[in-house]
Design a protein around this motif. Structure first.
Motif, PDB file in Angstrom:
ATOM      1  N   ASP A  33       0.842  -1.192   0.000  1.00 19.72           N
ATOM      2  CA  ASP A  33       0.000   0.000   0.000  1.00 19.72           C
ATOM      3  C   ASP A  33       0.883   1.250   0.000  1.00 19.72           C
ATOM      4  N   VAL A  34       1.162   1.759  -1.201  1.00 18.05           N
ATOM      5  CA  VAL A  34       1.988   2.962  -1.363  1.00 18.05           C
ATOM      6  C   VAL A  34       1.196   3.920  -2.268  1.00 18.05           C
ATOM      7  N   PRO A  35       0.319   4.743  -1.681  1.00 20.36           N
ATOM      8  CA  PRO A  35      -0.562   5.601  -2.478  1.00 20.36           C
ATOM      9  C   PRO A  35       0.177   6.522  -3.453  1.00 20.36           C
ATOM     10  N   GLU A  36       1.401   6.926  -3.119  1.00 21.96           N
ATOM     11  CA  GLU A  36       2.148   7.829  -4.006  1.00 21.96           C
ATOM     12  C   GLU A  36       2.376   7.204  -5.386  1.00 21.96           C
ATOM     13  N   ILE A  37       2.537   5.875  -5.415  1.00 24.93           N
ATOM     14  CA  ILE A  37       2.756   5.204  -6.701  1.00 24.93           C
ATOM     15  C   ILE A  37       1.504   5.320  -7.562  1.00 24.93           C
ATOM     16  N   GLY A  38       0.340   5.110  -6.982  1.00 23.73           N
ATOM     17  CA  GLY A  38      -0.914   5.271  -7.729  1.00 23.73           C
ATOM     18  C   GLY A  38      -1.082   6.693  -8.220  1.00 23.73           C
ATOM     19  N   ASP A  39      -0.727   7.669  -7.364  1.00 20.10           N
ATOM     20  CA  ASP A  39      -0.800   9.077  -7.779  1.00 20.10           C
ATOM     21  C   ASP A  39       0.085   9.327  -8.992  1.00 20.10           C
ATOM     22  N   GLU A  40       1.325   8.857  -8.895  1.00 15.74           N
ATOM     23  CA  GLU A  40       2.294   9.088  -9.983  1.00 15.74           C
ATOM     24  C   GLU A  40       1.835   8.456 -11.286  1.00 15.74           C
ATOM     25  N   LEU A  41       1.361   7.220 -11.205  1.00 20.52           N
ATOM     26  CA  LEU A  41       0.903   6.541 -12.423  1.00 20.52           C
ATOM     27  C   LEU A  41      -0.326   7.217 -13.015  1.00 20.52           C
ATOM     28  N   ALA A  42      -1.301   7.527 -12.176  1.00 19.75           N
ATOM     29  CA  ALA A  42      -2.537   8.151 -12.672  1.00 19.75           C
ATOM     30  C   ALA A  42      -2.243   9.513 -13.286  1.00 19.75           C
ATOM     31  N   VAL A  43      -1.409  10.326 -12.631  1.00 20.57           N
ATOM     32  CA  VAL A  43      -1.086  11.651 -13.168  1.00 20.57           C
ATOM     33  C   VAL A  43      -0.284  11.525 -14.456  1.00 20.57           C
ATOM     34  N   SER A  44       0.672  10.594 -14.511  1.00 23.19           N
ATOM     35  CA  SER A  44       1.454  10.450 -15.740  1.00 23.19           C
ATOM     36  C   SER A  44       0.561  10.033 -16.910  1.00 23.19           C
ATOM     37  N   ARG A  45      -0.411   9.179 -16.651  1.00 23.03           N
ATOM     38  CA  ARG A  45      -1.331   8.759 -17.712  1.00 23.03           C
ATOM     39  C   ARG A  45      -2.255   9.909 -18.128  1.00 23.03           C
ATOM     40  N   ALA A  46      -2.676  10.713 -17.170  1.00 23.21           N
ATOM     41  CA  ALA A  46      -3.515  11.872 -17.496  1.00 23.21           C
ATOM     42  C   ALA A  46      -2.722  12.894 -18.309  1.00 23.21           C
ATOM     43  N   LEU A  47      -1.448  13.106 -17.944  1.00 26.64           N
ATOM     44  CA  LEU A  47      -0.609  14.038 -18.705  1.00 26.64           C
ATOM     45  C   LEU A  47      -0.348  13.519 -20.121  1.00 26.64           C
ATOM     46  N   ALA A  48      -0.179  12.205 -20.258  1.00 25.23           N
ATOM     47  CA  ALA A  48      -0.001  11.618 -21.591  1.00 25.23           C
ATOM     48  C   ALA A  48      -1.254  11.834 -22.438  1.00 25.23           C
ATOM     49  N   ASP A  49      -2.429  11.682 -21.824  1.00 29.65           N
ATOM     50  CA  ASP A  49      -3.685  11.923 -22.526  1.00 29.65           C
ATOM     51  C   ASP A  49      -3.787  13.394 -22.945  1.00 29.65           C
ATOM     52  N   LEU A  50      -3.428  14.287 -22.038  1.00 29.93           N
ATOM     53  CA  LEU A  50      -3.438  15.720 -22.352  1.00 29.93           C
ATOM     54  C   LEU A  50      -2.461  16.033 -23.479  1.00 29.93           C
ATOM     55  N   SER A  51      -1.294  15.439 -23.433  1.00 37.15           N
ATOM     56  CA  SER A  51      -0.286  15.641 -24.478  1.00 37.15           C
ATOM     57  C   SER A  51      -0.809  15.205 -25.850  1.00 37.15           C
ATOM     58  N   ARG A  52      -1.482  14.058 -25.890  1.00 32.54           N
ATOM     59  CA  ARG A  52      -2.060  13.565 -27.146  1.00 32.54           C
ATOM     60  C   ARG A  52      -3.087  14.553 -27.698  1.00 32.54           C
ATOM     61  N   GLN A  53      -3.921  15.084 -26.805  1.00 32.78           N
ATOM     62  CA  GLN A  53      -4.941  16.045 -27.232  1.00 32.78           C
ATOM     63  C   GLN A  53      -4.314  17.351 -27.730  1.00 32.78           C
ATOM     64  N   LEU A  54      -3.247  17.781 -27.070  1.00 32.27           N
ATOM     65  CA  LEU A  54      -2.575  19.015 -27.460  1.00 32.27           C
ATOM     66  C   LEU A  54      -1.903  18.857 -28.828  1.00 32.27           C
ATOM     67  N   ARG A  55      -1.291  17.679 -29.061  1.00 32.53           N
ATOM     68  CA  ARG A  55      -0.712  17.382 -30.375  1.00 32.53           C
ATOM     69  C   ARG A  55      -1.784  17.380 -31.455  1.00 32.53           C
TER      70      ARG A  55
END
Length: 91
Positions: free
Chosen positions: A52-74
């Motif tokens: 149970d390391v919540p920071e890992i879930g935060d990092e993964l979820a945010v990185s995936r959201a940023l990747a989605d945002l990056s795709r939309q911006l492109r």
């Protein structure tokens, strides 16, 4: 001429735990100077046998959201290039 702009990204995290499993959702938002906005979304899941390391879930979820945002911006840039040049931009 030198121009400086600031773009701010807003990050919202939501976590839900049930028993040994957990999910983290992230939403990132980018608003342009003209008021137009893009929103990216990401999710991470904790396997029941993972520590149970919540920071890992935060990092993964945010990185995936940023990747989605990056795709939309492109995509928005590609559409703007095509609109201004009349030539499709290879994505």
């Amino acid at each position: 001429m030198h121009t400086m702009k600031r773009w701010n990204v807003d990050i919202l995290l939501s976590e839900e735990a049930e028993g040994d499993s957990a999910r983290t959702w992230a939403e990132v938002g980018l608003e342009s100077h003209d008021g137009a906005g893009l929103r990216g979304h990401g999710m991470a899941r904790k396997h029941p046998t993972d520590d149970d390391v919540p920071e890992i879930g935060d990092e993964l979820a945010v990185s995936r959201a940023l990747a989605d945002l990056s795709r939309q911006l492109r995509q928005a840039a590609a559409e703007d290039i095509s609109e201004h040049t009349g030539t499709p931009w290879p994505r």
